[in-house]
Design a protein around this motif. Structure first.
Motif, PDB file in Angstrom:
ATOM      1  N   LEU A   1      57.620 -92.512 -46.421  1.00  0.00           N
ATOM      2  CA  LEU A   1      56.635 -91.869 -47.315  1.00  0.00           C
ATOM      3  C   LEU A   1      56.993 -92.124 -48.774  1.00  0.00           C
ATOM      4  CD1 LEU A   1      57.329 -88.857 -48.864  1.00  0.00           C
ATOM      5  CD2 LEU A   1      57.560 -88.164 -46.508  1.00  0.00           C
ATOM      6  N   GLN A   2      58.298 -92.218 -49.066  1.00  0.00           N
ATOM      7  CA  GLN A   2      58.722 -92.545 -50.425  1.00  0.00           C
ATOM      8  C   GLN A   2      58.378 -93.982 -50.760  1.00  0.00           C
ATOM      9  OE1 GLN A   2      62.844 -91.143 -49.694  1.00  0.00           O
ATOM     10  NE2 GLN A   2      62.609 -89.910 -51.532  1.00  0.00           N
ATOM     11  N   GLU A   3      58.512 -94.878 -49.778  1.00  0.00           N
ATOM     12  CA  GLU A   3      58.137 -96.282 -49.973  1.00  0.00           C
ATOM     13  C   GLU A   3      56.650 -96.436 -50.264  1.00  0.00           C
ATOM     14  OE1 GLU A   3      59.388 -98.327 -46.468  1.00  0.00           O
ATOM     15  OE2 GLU A   3      61.524 -97.869 -46.780  1.00  0.00           O
ATOM     16  N   HIS A   4      55.849 -95.489 -49.740  1.00  0.00           N
ATOM     17  CA  HIS A   4      54.402 -95.504 -49.981  1.00  0.00           C
ATOM     18  C   HIS A   4      54.026 -94.859 -51.314  1.00  0.00           C
ATOM     19  CE1 HIS A   4      54.155 -96.642 -45.751  1.00  0.00           C
ATOM     20  NE2 HIS A   4      52.864 -96.876 -45.914  1.00  0.00           N
ATOM     21  N   GLY A   5      55.021 -94.505 -52.107  1.00  0.00           N
ATOM     22  CA  GLY A   5      54.755 -93.944 -53.431  1.00  0.00           C
ATOM     23  C   GLY A   5      54.492 -92.458 -53.456  1.00  0.00           C
ATOM     24  N   LEU A   6      54.780 -91.770 -52.350  1.00  0.00           N
ATOM     25  CA  LEU A   6      54.577 -90.324 -52.288  1.00  0.00           C
ATOM     26  C   LEU A   6      55.878 -89.596 -52.595  1.00  0.00           C
ATOM     27  CD1 LEU A   6      52.413 -90.126 -49.041  1.00  0.00           C
ATOM     28  CD2 LEU A   6      51.595 -89.855 -51.379  1.00  0.00           C
ATOM     29  N   GLU A   7      55.760 -88.440 -53.212  1.00  0.00           N
ATOM     30  CA  GLU A   7      56.939 -87.642 -53.547  1.00  0.00           C
ATOM     31  C   GLU A   7      57.047 -86.465 -52.583  1.00  0.00           C
ATOM     32  OE1 GLU A   7      58.015 -85.130 -57.419  1.00  0.00           O
ATOM     33  OE2 GLU A   7      58.095 -87.302 -57.778  1.00  0.00           O
ATOM     34  N   PRO A   8      58.180 -86.298 -51.904  1.00  0.00           N
ATOM     35  CA  PRO A   8      58.319 -85.194 -50.940  1.00  0.00           C
ATOM     36  C   PRO A   8      58.207 -83.841 -51.612  1.00  0.00           C
ATOM     37  CG  PRO A   8      60.442 -86.246 -51.349  1.00  0.00           C
ATOM     38  CD  PRO A   8      59.417 -87.097 -52.010  1.00  0.00           C
ATOM     39  N   ASP A   9      57.642 -82.886 -50.878  1.00  0.00           N
ATOM     40  CA  ASP A   9      57.542 -81.523 -51.395  1.00  0.00           C
ATOM     41  C   ASP A   9      58.415 -80.580 -50.560  1.00  0.00           C
ATOM     42  OD1 ASP A   9      56.155 -81.257 -49.034  1.00  0.00           O
ATOM     43  OD2 ASP A   9      54.245 -80.708 -49.947  1.00  0.00           O
ATOM     44  N   LYS A  10      58.256 -79.287 -50.732  1.00  0.00           N
ATOM     45  CA  LYS A  10      59.101 -78.315 -50.026  1.00  0.00           C
ATOM     46  C   LYS A  10      58.923 -78.400 -48.510  1.00  0.00           C
ATOM     47  CE  LYS A  10      59.476 -74.863 -53.714  1.00  0.00           C
ATOM     48  NZ  LYS A  10      59.307 -73.442 -54.065  1.00  0.00           N
TER      49      LYS A  10
ATOM     50  N   CYS B   1      48.191 -89.060 -46.095  1.00  0.00           N
ATOM     51  CA  CYS B   1      48.555 -88.257 -47.264  1.00  0.00           C
ATOM     52  C   CYS B   1      49.881 -87.553 -46.978  1.00  0.00           C
ATOM     53  CB  CYS B   1      47.452 -87.246 -47.586  1.00  0.00           C
ATOM     54  SG  CYS B   1      47.265 -85.968 -46.329  1.00  0.00           S
ATOM     55  N   LEU B   2      50.405 -86.842 -47.965  1.00  0.00           N
ATOM     56  CA  LEU B   2      51.708 -86.193 -47.812  1.00  0.00           C
ATOM     57  C   LEU B   2      51.681 -85.156 -46.684  1.00  0.00           C
ATOM     58  CD1 LEU B   2      54.599 -85.820 -48.828  1.00  0.00           C
ATOM     59  CD2 LEU B   2      53.732 -84.166 -50.486  1.00  0.00           C
ATOM     60  N   ALA B   3      50.571 -84.405 -46.583  1.00  0.00           N
ATOM     61  CA  ALA B   3      50.480 -83.373 -45.532  1.00  0.00           C
ATOM     62  C   ALA B   3      50.574 -84.004 -44.144  1.00  0.00           C
ATOM     63  CB  ALA B   3      49.169 -82.604 -45.669  1.00  0.00           C
ATOM     64  N   THR B   4      49.997 -85.201 -43.986  1.00  0.00           N
ATOM     65  CA  THR B   4      50.043 -85.895 -42.692  1.00  0.00           C
ATOM     66  C   THR B   4      51.465 -86.350 -42.383  1.00  0.00           C
ATOM     67  OG1 THR B   4      47.786 -86.655 -43.141  1.00  0.00           O
ATOM     68  CG2 THR B   4      48.934 -87.690 -41.303  1.00  0.00           C
ATOM     69  N   TRP B   5      52.156 -86.891 -43.381  1.00  0.00           N
ATOM     70  CA  TRP B   5      53.559 -87.268 -43.205  1.00  0.00           C
ATOM     71  C   TRP B   5      54.396 -86.038 -42.837  1.00  0.00           C
ATOM     72  CZ3 TRP B   5      55.587 -92.004 -42.823  1.00  0.00           C
ATOM     73  CH2 TRP B   5      54.898 -93.097 -43.361  1.00  0.00           C
ATOM     74  N   ASN B   6      54.137 -84.932 -43.529  1.00  0.00           N
ATOM     75  CA  ASN B   6      54.879 -83.698 -43.243  1.00  0.00           C
ATOM     76  C   ASN B   6      54.689 -83.246 -41.806  1.00  0.00           C
ATOM     77  OD1 ASN B   6      55.782 -83.630 -45.872  1.00  0.00           O
ATOM     78  ND2 ASN B   6      54.363 -82.053 -46.545  1.00  0.00           N
ATOM     79  N   SER B   7      53.463 -83.405 -41.309  1.00  0.00           N
ATOM     80  CA  SER B   7      53.147 -82.971 -39.946  1.00  0.00           C
ATOM     81  C   SER B   7      53.924 -83.775 -38.908  1.00  0.00           C
ATOM     82  CB  SER B   7      51.640 -83.090 -39.703  1.00  0.00           C
ATOM     83  OG  SER B   7      51.292 -82.557 -38.453  1.00  0.00           O
ATOM     84  N   ILE B   8      53.984 -85.098 -39.075  1.00  0.00           N
ATOM     85  CA  ILE B   8      54.690 -85.924 -38.090  1.00  0.00           C
ATOM     86  C   ILE B   8      56.202 -85.726 -38.212  1.00  0.00           C
ATOM     87  CG2 ILE B   8      54.858 -88.046 -39.485  1.00  0.00           C
ATOM     88  CD1 ILE B   8      53.995 -87.886 -35.728  1.00  0.00           C
ATOM     89  N   ILE B   9      56.703 -85.497 -39.441  1.00  0.00           N
ATOM     90  CA  ILE B   9      58.136 -85.225 -39.633  1.00  0.00           C
ATOM     91  C   ILE B   9      58.512 -83.923 -38.926  1.00  0.00           C
ATOM     92  CG2 ILE B   9      59.866 -84.526 -41.351  1.00  0.00           C
ATOM     93  CD1 ILE B   9      58.577 -86.574 -43.269  1.00  0.00           C
ATOM     94  N   SER B  10      57.688 -82.889 -39.097  1.00  0.00           N
ATOM     95  CA  SER B  10      57.940 -81.606 -38.431  1.00  0.00           C
ATOM     96  C   SER B  10      57.892 -81.759 -36.919  1.00  0.00           C
ATOM     97  CB  SER B  10      56.901 -80.567 -38.881  1.00  0.00           C
ATOM     98  OG  SER B  10      57.020 -80.327 -40.255  1.00  0.00           O
ATOM     99  N   GLY B  11      56.974 -82.619 -36.439  1.00  0.00           N
ATOM    100  CA  GLY B  11      56.871 -82.881 -35.003  1.00  0.00           C
ATOM    101  C   GLY B  11      58.132 -83.512 -34.447  1.00  0.00           C
ATOM    102  N   TYR B  12      58.628 -84.528 -35.142  1.00  0.00           N
ATOM    103  CA  TYR B  12      59.864 -85.180 -34.705  1.00  0.00           C
ATOM    104  C   TYR B  12      61.040 -84.195 -34.726  1.00  0.00           C
ATOM    105  CZ  TYR B  12      57.736 -89.851 -34.841  1.00  0.00           C
ATOM    106  OH  TYR B  12      56.963 -90.959 -34.586  1.00  0.00           O
ATOM    107  N   SER B  13      61.076 -83.334 -35.754  1.00  0.00           N
ATOM    108  CA  SER B  13      62.140 -82.336 -35.841  1.00  0.00           C
ATOM    109  C   SER B  13      62.082 -81.377 -34.667  1.00  0.00           C
ATOM    110  CB  SER B  13      62.016 -81.552 -37.152  1.00  0.00           C
ATOM    111  OG  SER B  13      62.123 -82.420 -38.258  1.00  0.00           O
TER     112      SER B  13
END
Length: 565
Positions: free
Chosen positions: A385-394, A358-370
């Motif tokens: 995540l955009q390719e998977h049809g999800l829209e990024p949030d704040k 889900c988007l929260a899971t993508w956000n978690s790994i993105i924050s980890g890499y950062s």
């Protein structure tokens, strides 16, 4: 079915020598009410194949199972089936359809069904008021309520609770309290649901006395014995760091269901008392209460606070052994724990084991890499995540902006910032501004950074000004740094962070007298700039008398109980 023994009910049903529509309806309704929507729908299909003719009660029993986006198409199909089968839309069925469409975010369909009702009873009005409230249309919910009164219908516990809940969800606690008072003036006693709605809406510290007053109301009216009310009170007190009050409520309970254990464990973690949460988890084990995904997720958050990698690994093992689904919040919590405890490789393994993050899971790994300075991996995940049809949030944009700041990628950062505001229409919060100001400052573009601060739609806080002061240290700009330090001093003179930054800035340019002066100022406010702690786990040599490393601050019994999982 009412006791939750669905397997026994199904066996009794299968053993019946002859079945009628009522028998099918009871089983279908039971599956729906016990949270087994797929079983309810499969049974409906089986009923049709057995040549039984469904009635209005059958459809009305099935519709609550379809009140989610995942099964929205099935719900619409049932609506169509009812029309084709010539089942008249009586109030029961119309209300069920109205509620189903509202919960699936199709408010237009809900409104259309409501307007077409030849006979609107109190339940119909309550359903429509709740539909508006759930979808954030508070003004329409209130208008609908007033129209109900004009029709001469007497409001009950349900319609007024829907209004109260809507106010609380919008953060308008004052209006919720006013509505609560009006409810009592109408000689209608607000129930536990109304009280819980208010408690969940109290998130601002200025409203804490109101929460205490409602606690008193619950005590006087016997509502404080309700398990959900107790959980709401525990959560509220924990939210405002009143953990002693939360624990007192918890230990006063003779019966402690899993939801109450989860409330107090989560509350301890939120209040930064993760060691207490671990102790409570062990007590929960001794009471024979089995943890669920919510319990484990709260404990994983506690491991992040304390840096307890080994306990996090133990909880991960529990998840695997007990087939807890590593999806959504559980997987996200695992990734977050491994990232913050220094095992990005484990975080990646968890992430790639999830079939549909889900988007929260993508956000978690993105924050980890950062966090680890792997900005290109963070950007890659953003694209995927955009390719998977999800829209990024704040939170997604905060992750990539942080990656740009760490990597000094000015142009990329500005592209993401513009995309966030213009393409996705997301209003930046203070954290986003801190990232972009820090990025501009580190590049030496102080004029542009100050221009962004001056044009902010929200008032800049110490984090935004601090980001610019940190950039002054990199660029060795003492003059601007001193101006920023004065501003930060006026905002919060007890914040030791800017003293450290100014001390570092003076040290970089060799102004040692000023370094000493800033250090003296810091000591005057109660800090010396040297106190701090790094958490790292080691595996010490153990003997029979030392089963738990002292670094965990957990007693031997606690560690043994955790290891049992």
């Amino acid at each position: 079915m009412k006791l939750g023994f669905t397997t026994h009910a199904r066996q009794l049903f299968e053993d019946m020598p002859s079945k009628d529509v009522v028998s099918w309806n009871v089983l279908i309704c039971g599956y729906s009410q016990n949270g087994h929507p797929h079983d309810a729908l499969q049974l409906f299909v089986h009923m049709l194949r057995q040549s039984f003719r469904p009635n209005q009660t059958t459809i009305a029993s099935l519709l609550p199972s379809c009140s989610c986006r995942e099964l929205f198409l099935q719900g619409r199909s049932l609506h169509g089936f009812g029309i084709k089968a010539g089942l008249g839309l009586d109030p029961q069925l119309s209300n069920a359809l109205t509620s189903m469409y509202a919960k699936c975010d199709d408010l237009e369909a809900s409104h259309l069904l409501f307007e077409e009702m030849a006979e609107k009873n109190v339940v119909s009005w309550n359903t429509m008021i709740g539909a508006y409230g759930q979808n954030g249309f508070l003004d329409k919910a209130v208008l609908c309520f007033k129209e109900m009164l004009k029709e001469g219908l007497q409001p009950n516990l349900i319609s007024l609770t829907a209004i109260i809940s809507s106010y609380c969800e919008k953060g308008d606690v004052e209006s919720a309290v006013e509505c609560f008072i009006q409810t009592m003036q109408l000689d209608i006693k607000p129930d536990a649901v109304a009280l819980i709605s208010v408690l969940h809406g109290i998130t601002n510290p200025s409203h804490f006395p109101i929460g205490c007053a409602f606690h008193g109301y619950g005590l006087k009216n016997g509502l404080s014995n309700d398990c959900l009310v107790v959980n709401g009170l525990i959560s509220m007190y924990s939210r405002f760091d009143e953990i002693e009050a939360a624990l007192s409520l918890f230990f006063d309970r003779s019966e402690k269901p899993l939801a109450t254990w989860n409330s107090v464990i989560s509350g301890c973690v939120q209040a930064g008392k993760s060691s207490d949460a671990m102790e409570l988890f062990c007590q929960m084990n001794m009471y024979g209460q089995k943890p669920d995904a919510i319990t484990v997720t709260s404990l994983l958050s506690g491991c992040c606070q304390l840096g307890y990698l080994r306990i996090g690994e133990t909880l991960h093992g529990y998840i695997l052994r007990n087939n807890v689904k590593v999806e959504d919040f559980t997987g996200t919590a695992l990734i977050d724990m491994y990232t913050k405890c220094g095992r990005l490789d484990y975080a990646e393994k968890v992430f790639y084991s999830i079939n549909d993050p889900c988007l929260a899971t993508w956000n978690s790994i993105i924050s980890g890499y950062s966090l680890y300075g792997l900005e290109h991996k963070a950007f890659s995940c953003f694209s995927k995540l955009q390719e998977h049809g999800l829209e990024p949030d704040k939170i997604t944009f905060l992750g990539v902006l942080a990656a740009c700041t760490h990597g000094g990628l000015f142009y990329t950062g500005m592209e993401y910032f513009c995309s966030m505001t213009k393409e996705y229409g997301l209003m930046p919060n203070l954290q986003h501004y801190a990232c972009i100001v820090g990025l501009l400052g580190r590049t030496g573009l102080f004029k542009e950074a100050i221009e962004i601060i001056n044009n902010m739609e929200i008032r800049p806080d110490s984090a935004v000004w601090g980001a610019l002061l940190s950039a002054c240290c990199i660029q060795e700009d003492v003059k601007l740094g001193e101006c920023l330090a004065k501003k930060l001093f006026l905002l919060n003179y007890k914040n030791g962070g800017f003293y450290v930054l100014m001390s570092n800035l003076y040290a970089i340019v060799g102004r040692w007298d000023d370094v000493a002066r800033v250090r003296d100022m810091m000591r005057d406010i109660g800090g010396d700039g040297c106190s701090g702690a790094s958490v790292i786990e080691v595996t010490p040599l153990r003997d029979s008398n030392n089963l738990c490393p002292s670094e965990f601050h957990l007693n031997t019994s606690t560690w043994q109980h955790l290891c049992l999982y």
